[in-house]
Design a protein around this motif. Structure first.
Motif, PDB file in Angstrom:
ATOM      1  N   GLU A 267      57.647  67.597  35.394  1.00  0.00           N
ATOM      2  CA  GLU A 267      56.225  68.189  36.273  1.00  0.00           C
ATOM      3  C   GLU A 267      56.310  69.651  35.732  1.00  0.00           C
ATOM      4  O   GLU A 267      55.582  70.091  35.397  1.00  0.00           O
ATOM      5  N   ASN A 268      57.591  70.027  35.862  1.00  0.00           N
ATOM      6  CA  ASN A 268      57.562  71.710  35.773  1.00  0.00           C
ATOM      7  C   ASN A 268      57.610  71.727  34.068  1.00  0.00           C
ATOM      8  O   ASN A 268      57.056  72.858  33.925  1.00  0.00           O
ATOM      9  N   LEU A 269      58.114  71.351  33.285  1.00  0.00           N
ATOM     10  CA  LEU A 269      58.094  71.090  31.614  1.00  0.00           C
ATOM     11  C   LEU A 269      56.850  71.351  31.799  1.00  0.00           C
ATOM     12  O   LEU A 269      55.766  71.895  30.397  1.00  0.00           O
ATOM     13  N   ASP A 271      54.029  71.239  32.573  1.00  0.00           N
ATOM     14  CA  ASP A 271      52.995  72.194  34.189  1.00  0.00           C
ATOM     15  C   ASP A 271      53.388  73.954  32.949  1.00  0.00           C
ATOM     16  O   ASP A 271      52.221  74.474  33.077  1.00  0.00           O
ATOM     17  N   ASN A 272      54.259  73.797  32.562  1.00  0.00           N
ATOM     18  CA  ASN A 272      54.559  75.303  31.597  1.00  0.00           C
ATOM     19  C   ASN A 272      53.982  75.190  30.128  1.00  0.00           C
ATOM     20  O   ASN A 272      53.166  76.211  30.153  1.00  0.00           O
ATOM     21  N   ALA A 273      54.021  73.920  29.551  1.00  0.00           N
ATOM     22  CA  ALA A 273      53.742  74.213  28.680  1.00  0.00           C
ATOM     23  C   ALA A 273      52.020  74.446  28.413  1.00  0.00           C
ATOM     24  O   ALA A 273      51.582  74.568  28.122  1.00  0.00           O
ATOM     25  N   TRP A 274      51.104  73.647  29.524  1.00  0.00           N
ATOM     26  CA  TRP A 274      49.687  73.315  29.798  1.00  0.00           C
ATOM     27  C   TRP A 274      49.121  74.891  29.877  1.00  0.00           C
ATOM     28  O   TRP A 274      48.798  75.693  29.254  1.00  0.00           O
ATOM     29  N   LYS A 275      50.154  75.412  31.226  1.00  0.00           N
ATOM     30  CA  LYS A 275      49.936  76.727  31.150  1.00  0.00           C
ATOM     31  C   LYS A 275      50.564  78.194  29.917  1.00  0.00           C
ATOM     32  O   LYS A 275      49.079  78.832  29.902  1.00  0.00           O
ATOM     33  N   TYR A 276      51.115  77.465  29.837  1.00  0.00           N
ATOM     34  CA  TYR A 276      51.660  79.107  28.356  1.00  0.00           C
ATOM     35  C   TYR A 276      50.752  78.804  27.072  1.00  0.00           C
ATOM     36  O   TYR A 276      50.443  79.410  26.033  1.00  0.00           O
ATOM     37  N   ILE A 330      61.119  79.868  39.229  1.00  0.00           N
ATOM     38  CA  ILE A 330      61.780  78.475  39.551  1.00  0.00           C
ATOM     39  C   ILE A 330      61.744  77.043  39.393  1.00  0.00           C
ATOM     40  O   ILE A 330      62.837  76.407  38.621  1.00  0.00           O
ATOM     41  N   GLY A 331      60.609  77.380  38.321  1.00  0.00           N
ATOM     42  CA  GLY A 331      60.514  75.763  37.344  1.00  0.00           C
ATOM     43  C   GLY A 331      62.066  75.258  36.794  1.00  0.00           C
ATOM     44  O   GLY A 331      62.120  74.426  37.043  1.00  0.00           O
ATOM     45  N   LEU A 332      61.538  76.043  36.008  1.00  0.00           N
ATOM     46  CA  LEU A 332      63.320  75.940  34.994  1.00  0.00           C
ATOM     47  C   LEU A 332      64.538  75.714  35.114  1.00  0.00           C
ATOM     48  O   LEU A 332      65.370  74.749  35.022  1.00  0.00           O
TER      49      LEU A 332
HETATM   50 MG   LIG Z   1      56.990  77.134  35.751  1.00  0.00          MG
END
Ligand SMILES: [Mg+2]
Ligand SMILES: Nc1ncnc2c1ncn2[C@@H]1O[C@H](COP(=O)(O)OP(=O)(O)OP(=O)(O)O)[C@@H](O)[C@H]1O
Length: 364
Positions: A267-269, A271-276, A330-332
Motif C-alpha cells: 500500500e505504501n509503495l 501510494d508513493n508511485a501513484w502520488k509521485y 514514514i511510509g518507506l
Molecule cells: Mg509514502
C-alpha cells in the motif's frame, strides 16, 4: 534475551603448530566434537588463511621457526579486522610459558602440552561461549542503536512535524473567537481545522504502524501479490477517477508472507508511485517479478536525487517539500521494517524526473 539464548558451541577453529603430530591430535579431538577444524604449519600461512577467511577461534603454538606465536598474535591484534578473534596459546611443558607475555600480547587463554583432551575441550568451549555471548550482546546493541535512532527521529517528528498542523489548528481556533466572521470565513477556518486534525491523525496512525511491526508475529500464508497490487491501484483510481495512469501488473506473483503486513507494505509503495507520478505527463507504473526472487514496483514519476539506500528507508526522511508533495515520511520506513521482518531485502533506484523503482525480496 541472553538467558534464553541457545549457544551454538560448535565453531570454526584454526590450529597453528609446526609439529604435524600435534596438529593431528588436536584436529581429532576437536573434529570429534563437531567443530570445523583447519590446520596450518607456520605463522605466515596462518596470517594468510585468517585474512581470507577468519575463524571463530585460533589455537596458536608459541614456539615456531621464523615467526613465533607471540608475533602472530601481535599482528592479528593490531588489525581491527582480526583483533577480536580469540587466541589460545599452546605451549610445551619443557618451554617456560611466559603467561604474562601471552596475555599482554592479547592471548585469551593457554593450554599446556602434552594435551589433556578434557582440558582442551573445556578451554575451547569456554572461548566459543564467550565469543557467542559477545556476538549476542553486539547484536542487541546494534538493535538498541537502531531503536535509539528511531526514538530520536520520533522526538524530532513530534516536536517538528506534529507541531505544524497543531499550530494551524490553534491559530484557527483563536480566530473562531472573533464574532465578526462571515459565513464563508467560518467555513474556511473549519476546513483548515479539520484538515489539520486529519493530518495529525495520519501521523499518529503511521507511527503506530511503525511501532507495531517489530512486535508482531508473522502469520504466514500464500499471498497473491499481483491481485493485491491490482486491487490497491483500483481503489486509488476510484478515489481519483480523473487520473489516467498506465498500470501494468504481472499476473500470478505468489509469495509466502503475512497478508496484512504485505498489504501495508505494498500500500505504501503503491501510494508513493501513484502520488509521485501525479505531475508527470504519460505516467506509467509497473509491478513485475524482476528475477527469480525479487519483485519490483517502478514508476516514471518525479523521482528524487538518490544518495544512499539507508537514507531512503530511514523514518521521516523526505526528498520533496510539503508544497511539492504531501507526506509524513514514514511510509518507506514501514515498508522496510515489514520486509525485514520477512527476512527479505529492499533497495531502490531513483533519479530526479526519471522516476523510482523499489525492489524487494522475501526470505521466509
Ligand atoms: Mg509514502
Ligand atoms: N515512487 C517515488 N517517487 C519519488 N519519490 C519517492 C517515491 N517513493 C518515495 N519517495 C521519496 O521518499 C520519501 C519517503 O517516502 P515515504 O513513503 O516514507 O514518505 P512520504 O510518501 O513522504 O509520506 P508518507 O509517510 O505519507 O508515505 C518521500 O517523501 C519522497 O521524497
Amino acid at each position: 534475551m541472553l538467558s534464553s539464548f541457545e549457544f551454538d558451541q560448535r565453531g570454526d577453529i584454526l590450529i597453528v603448530d609446526d609439529v604435524p603430530e600435534n596438529l593431528q591430535l588436536l584436529f581429532e579431538i576437536l573434529s570429534d566434537e563437531g567443530h570445523e577444524v583447519r590446520r596450518v604449519l607456520n605463522g605466515s600461512q596462518a596470517l594468510k588463511v585468517i585474512e581470507i577467511d577468519p575463524p571463530d577461534l585460533i589455537l596458536l603454538d608459541i614456539k615456531m621457526p621464523a615467526m613465533d606465536g607471540y608475533e602472530v598474535c601481535k599482528r592479528l591484534k593490531s588489525d581491527p579486522k582480526t583483533a577480536s578473534i580469540p587466541i589460545i596459546f599452546l605451549s610445551a611443558l619443557n618451554e617456560i610459558l611466559d603467561k604474562v607475555k601471552a596475555f599482554s600480547v592479547g592471548g585469551s587463554d593457554y593450554i599446556n602440552k602434552p594435551f589433556d583432551v578434557y582440558e582442551v575441550l573445556m578451554r575451547v568451549n569456554n572461548q566459543l561461549k564467550l565469543l557467542r555471548t559477545n556476538q549476542a550482546i553486539e547484536n542487541q546493541n546494534s538493535e538498541l542503536r537502531t531503536l535509539n535512532k528511531d526514538l530520536e527521529s520520533f522526538n524530532y517528528m513530534v516536536s517538528h512535524d506534529l507541531r505544524r498542523p497543531l499550530t494551524r489548528l490553534l491559530g484557527c481556533s483563536e480566530l473562531l473567537c472573533d464574532s465578526q466572521l462571515s459565513e464563508a470565513e467560518l467555513q474556511e477556518i473549519i476546513e483548515i481545522i479539520v484538515g489539520a486534525g486529519r493530518e495529525m491523525n495520519q501521523i499518529i496512525t503511521d507511527l503506530m504502524h511503525l511501532a507495531m511491526i517489530r512486535k508482531e508475529k508473522l502469520n504466514l500464508e500464500s499471498v497473491n501479490l499481483s491481485e493485491m497490487v491490482a486491487g490497491l491501484f483500483q481503489s486509488l483510481q476510484r478515489k481519483e477517477p480523473d487520473r489516467a495512469v498506465e498500470i501494468f501488473v504481472e499476473a500470478d506473483l505468489e509469495v509466502i508472507g503475512d497478508r496484512q503486513l504485505l498489504k501495508l507494505a505494498l500500500e505504501n509503495l503503491v501510494d508513493n508511485a501513484w502520488k509521485y507520478t501525479c505531475k508527470t505527463s504519460a505516467p506509467r507504473i509497473e509491478f513485475i517479478q524482476a528475477d527469480d526472487d525479487s519483485y519490483c514496483l517502478r514508476d516514471n514519476g518525479a523521482g528524487f536525487k538518490f544518495r544512499c539506500q539507508e537514507d531512503v528507508f530511514a523514518p521521516f526522511q523526505r526528498f520533496h517539500t510539503e508544497k511539492e508533495f504531501k507526506g509524513t515520511g514514514i511510509g518507506l520506513a514501514i515498508v522496510h521494517r515489514i520486509i525485514e521482518s520477512h527476512q527479505g531485502a529492499i533497495w531502490c533506484e531513483a533519479a530526479v524526473n526519471e522516476g523510482a523503482a523499489f525492489h524487494f525480496t522475501l526470505g521466509v
